[in-house]
Each structure stands twice: as C-alpha cells, then as structure tokens.
Design a protein around this motif. Structure first.
Motif, PDB file in Angstrom:
ATOM      1  N   UNK A  48       1.117  -1.203   0.153  1.00  0.00           N
ATOM      2  CA  UNK A  48       0.085  -0.059  -0.033  1.00  0.00           C
ATOM      3  C   UNK A  48       0.908   1.262   0.087  1.00  0.00           C
ATOM      4  N   UNK A  49       0.787   1.941  -1.048  1.00  0.00           N
ATOM      5  CA  UNK A  49       1.476   3.026  -1.392  1.00  0.00           C
ATOM      6  C   UNK A  49       1.632   4.021   0.046  1.00  0.00           C
ATOM      7  N   UNK A  50       0.545   4.473   0.327  1.00  0.00           N
ATOM      8  CA  UNK A  50       0.268   5.447   1.428  1.00  0.00           C
ATOM      9  C   UNK A  50       1.260   5.105   2.564  1.00  0.00           C
ATOM     10  N   UNK A  51       1.473   3.865   3.154  1.00  0.00           N
ATOM     11  CA  UNK A  51       2.183   3.600   4.433  1.00  0.00           C
ATOM     12  C   UNK A  51       3.458   3.986   4.264  1.00  0.00           C
ATOM     13  N   UNK A  52       4.135   4.015   3.161  1.00  0.00           N
ATOM     14  CA  UNK A  52       5.590   4.516   2.896  1.00  0.00           C
ATOM     15  C   UNK A  52       5.839   5.977   3.132  1.00  0.00           C
ATOM     16  N   UNK A  70       4.890   0.267  13.367  1.00  0.00           N
ATOM     17  CA  UNK A  70       4.337   0.646  12.406  1.00  0.00           C
ATOM     18  C   UNK A  70       3.959  -0.538  11.176  1.00  0.00           C
ATOM     19  N   UNK A  71       3.141  -0.411  10.418  1.00  0.00           N
ATOM     20  CA  UNK A  71       2.540  -1.672   9.541  1.00  0.00           C
ATOM     21  C   UNK A  71       2.567  -1.229   8.103  1.00  0.00           C
ATOM     22  N   UNK A  72       3.042  -2.189   7.188  1.00  0.00           N
ATOM     23  CA  UNK A  72       2.923  -1.975   5.763  1.00  0.00           C
ATOM     24  C   UNK A  72       1.847  -3.086   5.383  1.00  0.00           C
ATOM     25  N   UNK A  73       0.823  -2.609   4.697  1.00  0.00           N
ATOM     26  CA  UNK A  73      -0.085  -3.351   4.135  1.00  0.00           C
ATOM     27  C   UNK A  73       0.267  -3.825   2.773  1.00  0.00           C
ATOM     28  N   UNK A  74      -0.254  -5.298   2.680  1.00  0.00           N
ATOM     29  CA  UNK A  74       0.433  -5.818   1.404  1.00  0.00           C
ATOM     30  C   UNK A  74      -0.832  -6.535   0.873  1.00  0.00           C
TER      31      UNK A  74
END
Length: 317
Positions: A48-52, A70-74
C-alpha cells in the motif's frame, strides 16, 4: 499420424538465434522490465503506497520501550503468462531449391520473431495509450503541432504531467514516450528550437529533448502496423499514434520486480522447451510435403503502478 514428442524437434541453435535477435525501430524492450517467473500463473505482491509516506505521531523512543510499531499493508494481484505462437510452413520444394536451406530457416525464424515483437509492442502501446489505465490523462489545451512561438506550451504540459506523478508517488518521471508524429512536431517547435539555438545549431534530437524536459530518456515510437486483412489492401498506421506518455520505469540492476515501475512483463519458460522463446520444427504429419516451423513464448504484461504514468492523448493534430 498425430504430432507427439518424438516428431516435434526443438531446434536449439535457432532458439538461440531468436533470443538474440531484436527487430529495429521498436521500443517495447526498453519499457517494461522482464521478470522471469517460475510458474505460468501466480500472484505478485503490492504494498500500500500510502504506508511508505505516513509518519507516525512520534518516532522518539522512550526508555524501556521497543519503539513505535508501524505496519505496511500488502495485497496481491495475479498474472497469467499467455502462450503466443506463430507457425510458418516451408514446402519441400522451396527448401530443396534454396541455395542455403539453413538460411531459409533462419529467415523464417526471424520473420516470426519480427511479428512477435511487433505484437508485443502493440499490446503495450494499447495499454499505455488508454487513459483509464494510467494515473492521469488529458489532451493539451493547445496542440503541440501549433509550433509557432507561444501558441502551445509543451514545456508547461510536460511539467504538469511530471508534477502529477511526483505529487502522489514521490518519484520523478524518468521516461517520455513519443509517437513519431508527436516527435516530428516537437523538433520543429519554435519554443524548443529557441532554447538550443546557441548550443545545438538548431538541431533537435531525442537526447536533446530528454535534456530539455529533464528526464533520463525520450523514446520515439517509430513502429507501424498493418490493419488490412490478408488478401485486401494494406492499411498502415502508427502504433503509438499521436500520443505522449510520461512514466517512471525501472531498468538496469533495479529491474528485479521489487522496485516501483509503471509496468512489468512476466515471462515464463516452459520447462519442456528450456528456453524463453522456443523454435520447433516438424514434418507435416499428413504428408503434405512441407515442414512446419513454430516459434512460441509465454508472457503477461501488466501495469502494476498506474500512478507512475501520465498520458497526453491526441497531442498533435
């Protein structure tokens, strides 16, 4: 008599010839990086682009704490490498009368590969010149074929597209793709010539345009296709039309599928062939006095990050 594994021959030298042969005038091999995949169909992952870009409320760590989590959604999407195949029939009479029969087979393999590469280019061009496939698309308010000074603004339009890509991805457009008619209009445009007249003697090239528009490269789509049906009059048209695409494309050492790029090509090697683009030959099983030559490969082209592309459609009259 049916065709089986004993009567179909994989011609290794010709397979190598096809893999190494690149038709002239096409740009498709400079666009989507090719990812060699282990399965004909599978999933690829998309972060998910916004997570970065989302900074936590604080990144400071208090004593005896592990730090902010923090979490990076996939998510996942699918590809399917379709099989593309073409066959040429070579009669025994033609092969017997050819001065060098091997050269005849080489020419047949090249002819089929030419069509494959043109078809590949058309598929990618159709993707990239369909506005709904990309993050943004528009038509210039004043077409760039209006080449007198001040009557159209290609510099402003390019900056609009570049800003649209950077503002939602943080990445700069590094490639401009021009249909040949668009390129011909830009190299005659007064505003462009005016900027180089003291350093380039008024000669505009793709490299000069890349420098002026501040991108790594400008690719000119010179290829044409014939849409006339077989047996009827030829009808030729430009593959890239009157369009301009700005894109961020990954290439070189970074083209491994893990870095952001507008598109990727997923290519599967059938283990029965052992080479990405295989050449086979077999005699006609019905004794028709000809030999078949087939070239085939497996591939899927995907736009994986549409926000990394901007289309100017109908940029010239």
């Amino acid at each position: 008599m049916s065709i089986d594994a004993r009567t179909v021959h994989i011609d290794a030298p010709l397979s190598n010839l096809v893999v190494g042969f690149e038709p002239q005038g096409l740009i498709v091999n400079d666009l989507y990086p090719v990812i060699n995949v282990a399965k004909q169909s599978d999933l690829y992952y998309e972060y998910t682009k916004g997570d970065f870009f989302r900074i936590p409320e604080t990144t400071a760590r208090a004593p005896k704490t592990k730090g902010r989590t923090v979490e990076f959604s996939v998510s996942s999407k699918a590809y399917y490498a379709s099989n593309y195949a073409l066959v040429e029939e070579m009669s025994y009479e033609v092969m017997a009368n050819a001065d060098t029969p091997l050269k005849l087979k080489e020419k047949a393999a090249r002819n089929l590969t030419n069509l494959f590469m043109l078809d590949y280019e058309v598929r990618v061009a159709d993707q990239l010149t369909t506005g709904s496939n990309l993050g943004s698309h528009s038509t210039p308010g004043s077409l760039w074929s209006s080449s007198a000074a001040g009557t159209s603004d290609p510099f402003g339009d390019m900056q609009t597209a570049k800003s649209a890509i950077r503002s939602t991805t943080g990445l700069e457009a590094n490639t401009i793709i021009l249909g040949r008619q668009v390129y011909d209009a830009l190299i005659r445009h007064a505003d462009i010539i005016d900027r180089i007249k003291y350093v380039q003697k008024g000669v505009v090239t793709a490299d000069v345009l890349a420098s002026l528009f501040d991108v790594d490269r400008v690719l000119v789509g010179n290829s044409i296709k014939n849409t006339g049906s077989e047996g009827l009059a030829d009808s030729f048209s430009d593959v890239w039309g009157k369009n301009c695409v700005l894109a961020h494309l990954t290439r070189g050492a970074d083209a491994d599928g893990r870095n952001p790029s507008l598109g990727y090509s997923f290519r599967w090697t059938n283990p029965l062939f052992g080479t990405p683009m295989a050449v086979e030959s077999w005699d006609d099983p019905d004794h028709g006095n000809f030999q078949n030559m087939r070239v085939q490969y497996y591939q899927d082209e995907k736009i994986v990050a549409p926000e990394l592309g901007y289309l100017w459609t109908g940029a010239v009259a």
